[in-house]
Design a protein around this motif. Sequence first.
Motif, PDB file in Angstrom:
ATOM      1  N   VAL A   1       6.373   3.262 -12.327  1.00 51.50           N
ATOM      2  CA  VAL A   1       5.215   2.564 -11.750  1.00 51.50           C
ATOM      3  C   VAL A   1       5.663   1.416 -10.854  1.00 51.50           C
ATOM      4  O   VAL A   1       5.105   1.197  -9.772  1.00 51.50           O
ATOM      5  N   LEU A   2       6.680   0.690 -11.266  1.00 56.79           N
ATOM      6  CA  LEU A   2       7.161  -0.429 -10.440  1.00 56.79           C
ATOM      7  C   LEU A   2       7.805   0.065  -9.152  1.00 56.79           C
ATOM      8  O   LEU A   2       7.716  -0.609  -8.110  1.00 56.79           O
ATOM      9  N   GLU A   3       8.434   1.225  -9.188  1.00 53.36           N
ATOM     10  CA  GLU A   3       8.958   1.809  -7.941  1.00 53.36           C
ATOM     11  C   GLU A   3       7.818   2.145  -6.987  1.00 53.36           C
ATOM     12  O   GLU A   3       7.907   1.915  -5.772  1.00 53.36           O
ATOM     13  N   ALA A   4       6.727   2.645  -7.540  1.00 51.34           N
ATOM     14  CA  ALA A   4       5.552   2.915  -6.708  1.00 51.34           C
ATOM     15  C   ALA A   4       5.011   1.619  -6.112  1.00 51.34           C
ATOM     16  O   ALA A   4       4.594   1.579  -4.944  1.00 51.34           O
ATOM     17  N   MET A   5       5.033   0.543  -6.894  1.00 54.99           N
ATOM     18  CA  MET A   5       4.586  -0.750  -6.378  1.00 54.99           C
ATOM     19  C   MET A   5       5.496  -1.244  -5.264  1.00 54.99           C
ATOM     20  O   MET A   5       5.028  -1.831  -4.275  1.00 54.99           O
ATOM     21  N   ARG A   6       6.786  -1.017  -5.398  1.00 49.51           N
ATOM     22  CA  ARG A   6       7.732  -1.409  -4.345  1.00 49.51           C
ATOM     23  C   ARG A   6       7.401  -0.673  -3.049  1.00 49.51           C
ATOM     24  O   ARG A   6       7.393  -1.262  -1.951  1.00 49.51           O
ATOM     25  N   ILE A   7       7.103   0.594  -3.169  1.00 48.75           N
ATOM     26  CA  ILE A   7       6.772   1.411  -1.998  1.00 48.75           C
ATOM     27  C   ILE A   7       5.459   0.944  -1.372  1.00 48.75           C
ATOM     28  O   ILE A   7       5.329   0.862  -0.139  1.00 48.75           O
ATOM     29  N   ILE A   8       4.483   0.618  -2.208  1.00 44.14           N
ATOM     30  CA  ILE A   8       3.217   0.068  -1.699  1.00 44.14           C
ATOM     31  C   ILE A   8       3.483  -1.200  -0.891  1.00 44.14           C
ATOM     32  O   ILE A   8       2.905  -1.409   0.180  1.00 44.14           O
ATOM     33  N   ALA A   9       4.379  -2.065  -1.399  1.00 42.82           N
ATOM     34  CA  ALA A   9       4.667  -3.328  -0.725  1.00 42.82           C
ATOM     35  C   ALA A   9       5.226  -3.111   0.672  1.00 42.82           C
ATOM     36  O   ALA A   9       4.968  -3.906   1.587  1.00 42.82           O
ATOM     37  N   VAL A  10       5.977  -2.061   0.858  1.00 47.87           N
ATOM     38  CA  VAL A  10       6.510  -1.750   2.195  1.00 47.87           C
ATOM     39  C   VAL A  10       5.432  -1.101   3.055  1.00 47.87           C
ATOM     40  O   VAL A  10       5.198  -1.506   4.204  1.00 47.87           O
ATOM     41  N   ALA A  11       4.748  -0.102   2.497  1.00 43.22           N
ATOM     42  CA  ALA A  11       3.811   0.696   3.289  1.00 43.22           C
ATOM     43  C   ALA A  11       2.551  -0.061   3.671  1.00 43.22           C
ATOM     44  O   ALA A  11       1.926   0.254   4.694  1.00 43.22           O
ATOM     45  N   LEU A  12       2.158  -1.057   2.888  1.00 37.65           N
ATOM     46  CA  LEU A  12       0.954  -1.820   3.209  1.00 37.65           C
ATOM     47  C   LEU A  12       1.281  -3.119   3.946  1.00 37.65           C
ATOM     48  O   LEU A  12       0.383  -3.823   4.409  1.00 37.65           O
ATOM     49  N   SER A  13       2.567  -3.427   4.107  1.00 40.55           N
ATOM     50  CA  SER A  13       2.958  -4.694   4.730  1.00 40.55           C
ATOM     51  C   SER A  13       2.471  -4.871   6.171  1.00 40.55           C
ATOM     52  O   SER A  13       2.249  -6.011   6.594  1.00 40.55           O
ATOM     53  N   PRO A  14       2.264  -3.807   6.966  1.00 34.33           N
ATOM     54  CA  PRO A  14       1.688  -4.048   8.290  1.00 34.33           C
ATOM     55  C   PRO A  14       0.298  -4.677   8.231  1.00 34.33           C
ATOM     56  O   PRO A  14      -0.100  -5.373   9.153  1.00 34.33           O
ATOM     57  N   VAL A  15      -0.432  -4.428   7.148  1.00 37.90           N
ATOM     58  CA  VAL A  15      -1.814  -4.894   7.046  1.00 37.90           C
ATOM     59  C   VAL A  15      -1.921  -6.187   6.250  1.00 37.90           C
ATOM     60  O   VAL A  15      -2.642  -7.108   6.639  1.00 37.90           O
ATOM     61  N   THR A  16      -1.212  -6.274   5.121  1.00 41.11           N
ATOM     62  CA  THR A  16      -1.296  -7.462   4.251  1.00 41.11           C
ATOM     63  C   THR A  16       0.105  -8.019   4.005  1.00 41.11           C
ATOM     64  O   THR A  16       0.653  -7.892   2.912  1.00 41.11           O
ATOM     65  N   PRO A  17       0.699  -8.660   4.989  1.00 45.61           N
ATOM     66  CA  PRO A  17       2.099  -9.091   4.857  1.00 45.61           C
ATOM     67  C   PRO A  17       2.346 -10.121   3.758  1.00 45.61           C
ATOM     68  O   PRO A  17       3.364 -10.050   3.068  1.00 45.61           O
ATOM     69  N   ARG A  18       1.425 -11.070   3.571  1.00 51.69           N
ATOM     70  CA  ARG A  18       1.641 -12.090   2.546  1.00 51.69           C
ATOM     71  C   ARG A  18       1.572 -11.485   1.143  1.00 51.69           C
ATOM     72  O   ARG A  18       2.401 -11.776   0.280  1.00 51.69           O
ATOM     73  N   LEU A  19       0.566 -10.658   0.903  1.00 56.12           N
ATOM     74  CA  LEU A  19       0.438  -9.994  -0.393  1.00 56.12           C
ATOM     75  C   LEU A  19       1.667  -9.156  -0.696  1.00 56.12           C
ATOM     76  O   LEU A  19       2.200  -9.186  -1.815  1.00 56.12           O
ATOM     77  N   CYS A  20       2.130  -8.421   0.290  1.00 55.02           N
ATOM     78  CA  CYS A  20       3.272  -7.532   0.067  1.00 55.02           C
ATOM     79  C   CYS A  20       4.559  -8.316  -0.184  1.00 55.02           C
ATOM     80  O   CYS A  20       5.414  -7.876  -0.964  1.00 55.02           O
ATOM     81  N   LEU A  21       4.696  -9.464   0.450  1.00 52.45           N
ATOM     82  CA  LEU A  21       5.839 -10.334   0.153  1.00 52.45           C
ATOM     83  C   LEU A  21       5.786 -10.801  -1.299  1.00 52.45           C
ATOM     84  O   LEU A  21       6.806 -10.787  -2.002  1.00 52.45           O
TER      85      LEU A  21
END
Length: 595
Positions: free
Chosen positions: A514-534
């Motif tokens: 699950v945490l690996e999936a979260m890591r991937i979300i952080a990269v894939a959604l970073s164009p839209v929500t950069p602060r959250l993904c950081l």
Amino acid sequence: MATRVNCSAWFVNPWHAITSRPSLSRPRLQFRHTLFSSSSSSSASSATRGAVCCTGLSNGASETDPFVLTTPLYYVNAPPHMGSAYTTIAADAIARFQRLLGKKVIFITGTDEHGEKIATAASACGSSPSEHCDVISQAYKALWKDLDIGYDKFIRTTDAKHEAIVKQFYSRVLENGDIYRADYEGLYCVNCEEYKDEKELLDDNRCPMHLKPCVRRKEDNYFFALSKYQKSLEETLEQNTEFVQPSFRLNEVQSWIRSGLKDFSISRASVDWGIPVPNDNKQTIYVWFDALLGYISALSEENERPDLQNTVSLGWPASLHLIGKDILRFHAVYWPAMLMSAGLSLPKKVFGHGFLTKDGMKMGKSLGNTLEPNDLVHRFGSDAVRYFFVREVEFGSDGDYSEDRFINTVNAHLANTIGNLLNRTLGLLRKNCKSTLVVDSAIAAEGNAFKDTVEMLVKKARVQYENLSLSTACEAVLEIGNSGNSYIDARAPWSLFKQGGAASEAAAKDLVIVLEAMRIIAVALSPVTPRLCLRIYEQLGYSADQFNATNWSATRWGGLKGGQVMAQPKPVFARIEDKVEEETNAKVGAGSGAT
């Protein structure tokens, strides 16, 4: 464009000042033929040559060419509103995605600062046009900072380098025989800075965009020979159906062109606040002819002497113009024809997005019904504002804002689906594994169907980003979160840990997955929500530098390694109701003298 009532005209020789007019009884068709043949053996061959080099079908682009992305240059008659912020948020998301792909990105934005409307707005505020432009331009820069807009170039049309480029471009078009002088009379919309056809107006000659009456004007102007490029534009759009997007906007543009193109005025005798016409300082260059050149002048280096040809070599043609649909005609008809005349390449794509509406009406400064982006970002944060407008408005179509929908969407997607999944998983890891991953994520997910689901959704997100389907890209990334919540609910690791032994080992692997999936979300959604993904990346034990160095390849499964220590869990996105309640309590406390 308005129909020209008085079409008296005379040819402009690029090498000397105008001294005489031809007879007003001279047949217009004969005059037109003379105008075109002055710079080439035939008008058709001249226009066709321009079209061939400008279609973008074989522009010599390579993988090393920069990805040049532009927003409109925003008009500074009033402070920025949500409509301009929306375009810029979308542009920033696209720019960030292209950087993730490893592209050299040049993201251009800026302000359009000339014209009658600017002078009027400045006068109403008791300031000079220059002072007014300084204040509003700075307001745009401040808002872009608050919204985490990572632009590379900010051009102001009052910049000296821009004026130099505009004059050089004008001279090229003049030397090509495409500028002439004529009297013009028609109905003029001050807010559009444009003459209108009477057939497109509402009752009482009101502009359909601004709902205000147009005024009848007659003046002596310089004109651009747009009609000369009708066939070239038709052929360009037929050969390159990707030039105007979405596809239904291409149909609009083709319809406009087929209905017949009229030459348009590119100077104003009654407007002082503008760039003087090079061969006639009694007139200023029409604001659109001026502002469109900002996409090129922005590329020039700060300390270099402005030179049109050198500036073009620094990144032109643009890969993508992002604009609102209300200025599509200027970007998809006038601008390509101007570039053809100057012998320059066309942009590769023009994308006309829809309007943001409020109470069912387009938001705009002239209509007085704007949604204030400063208020939104200060109340809810940049990630919430960016995510809502990218996710909830299908890019290219109109979208409506309501605060209830805004709060419900952001809370459900960012606080619940993503934030809560991360928080509860890290909580279980801290309680049962001392916040340490027990195994590599690649090993933990061997033969796991959830991993396959994540990989499929990542591929979908990339395709949608590339197709400018930003809402669908967000949807695909969010679905990773939904699938992660379903996976952890089905696996119930909290129960498996209680069983001990093999069950406990399986639960520990589930947390890694699950945490690996979260890591991937952080990269894939970073164009839209950069602060959250950081914040997500930092919760996973990474530094800000590591986050900023990521690229799209980091969405491949297998990034997390056994032995990595996660940060202590804390919410990465607070629910908006909680945030509003905290602010209310703080105000009440301050008012009561609490310390």
